[in-house]
Scaffold this active site. Sequence first.
Site, PDB file in Angstrom:
ATOM      1  N   HIS A 120     -11.665  57.818 -24.988  1.00  0.00           N
ATOM      2  CA  HIS A 120     -11.423  59.183 -24.618  1.00  0.00           C
ATOM      3  C   HIS A 120     -11.162  60.080 -25.423  1.00  0.00           C
ATOM      4  O   HIS A 120     -10.884  61.346 -24.477  1.00  0.00           O
ATOM      5  CB  HIS A 120     -10.865  58.977 -23.039  1.00  0.00           C
ATOM      6  N   SER A 121     -10.778  59.953 -26.295  1.00  0.00           N
ATOM      7  CA  SER A 121     -10.537  60.886 -27.102  1.00  0.00           C
ATOM      8  C   SER A 121     -11.631  61.528 -28.201  1.00  0.00           C
ATOM      9  O   SER A 121     -11.827  62.582 -27.772  1.00  0.00           O
ATOM     10  CB  SER A 121      -9.575  60.086 -28.406  1.00  0.00           C
TER      11      SER A 121
END
Length: 416
Positions: A120-121
């Site tokens: 998700h980063s």
Amino acid sequence: MFPSSVIRKLARSEEMYAESQNFIGLGATVRGPVDLDAMSTAFDAMLQAHPALGGHLEQDTDGRYAIVVDDLLHPGIEVVELDDPGAEPPPIFFDQTQALVACRVIRRGDETQIVLYIHHSLADGQHQFSLIEKMLANYTDLVTTGTMRPVKVAPAPDSLETVLADRGVEKKGRSGLERLMAAMFTYDLPPSRRAASTETPPYPMRVPMVYCKLSAQDTENLIAFSRSQKLGVNGLLSAAILMAEWQLRDTPKIPVPYVYPVDLRYVLSPPVSATACTNPVGVATYLAEISEHTDPVELARDIVDTFREDLSEGVIQQSMLHFSPQYVGNPPGMPDVVMFTDNGVIPPMRTPPDLELTASHGELYFQVNAGIEIYTSKIFNGQLMVEYHSHGPEPQRSIAAIEALLKRFASMHTPV
């Protein structure tokens, strides 16, 4: 030893995903033949076009994370064959120090699931959808023409902080969270229903998920009703979720705090393309004061009006410069916060003529000991689907209550 190079350090808005080893899965279910060699080639082309996806995260002595790439080849797609159509695939293991992306092809009889996982980063939902859309487009070209377009290498996506700075968006006096402070340390709160453990799992674990899906007719009626009320489907979805939460909490005097992400791609000027930024989102807030006399439609209207006001004042655009919202845990003294992500309408994706795209789903993975509670929604093939990713007890009760309210909204549409 293989040479490696640092692409860049993670920004503050991205580091919370590294701290929780948060991976997101986006799955497409198809019916028809799947050429595994062509799918593997299409996946490799996606990694070539976006080299940062082929890297991993490393942590320095100060605890900061960085995206690092090296000369090691990605292992490629994983193929899972299941003889029993109802069987669950074996668990997938993620390690952000080794890889930031994975792809699974799961075969069950005449159906195949293609699931793309990304840390998700590096990407939010729209970013990730754009990547899988391009991957399937390349796959379609390969199986129908034998070739695909030349790979064009994209730079590493910028952080939200960089995108905001480039557009002159600065930190203001308000974050938006002030609205929720009125409920902090104000009420005698019951024990949270959210499950939590004293032990952190050894690797990111999938959050259990239940869902409801409206019929195409109910979805069409819901959209028409939302338009007639000048609310948008998001407002009705928000009201349905908050009303359901209020009903099931059985604490009628305690308000329900609400936090939801807002895609800034078309809010900022100039606009941000789908893959130019990792997570170009702001955060909107609302404190739902609900009673037995609350009209769900009026609740939806107040949510929408509050959102529009915060957006016009620029609060949402700069909200993430104040804080990094956490998917895990809950602020002390605060009623359980509701989090909801509306992914909107999933547009058709290009596939070969003999391959039919029949369903789409999401998966969430975290390496945390706190309970996760996240609602998501999408409209796919003309049908609205609400997913509830939850470690809490009886999640199906929440979904059933939401489905009933959405069908109620749909029934309120009067055909012309």
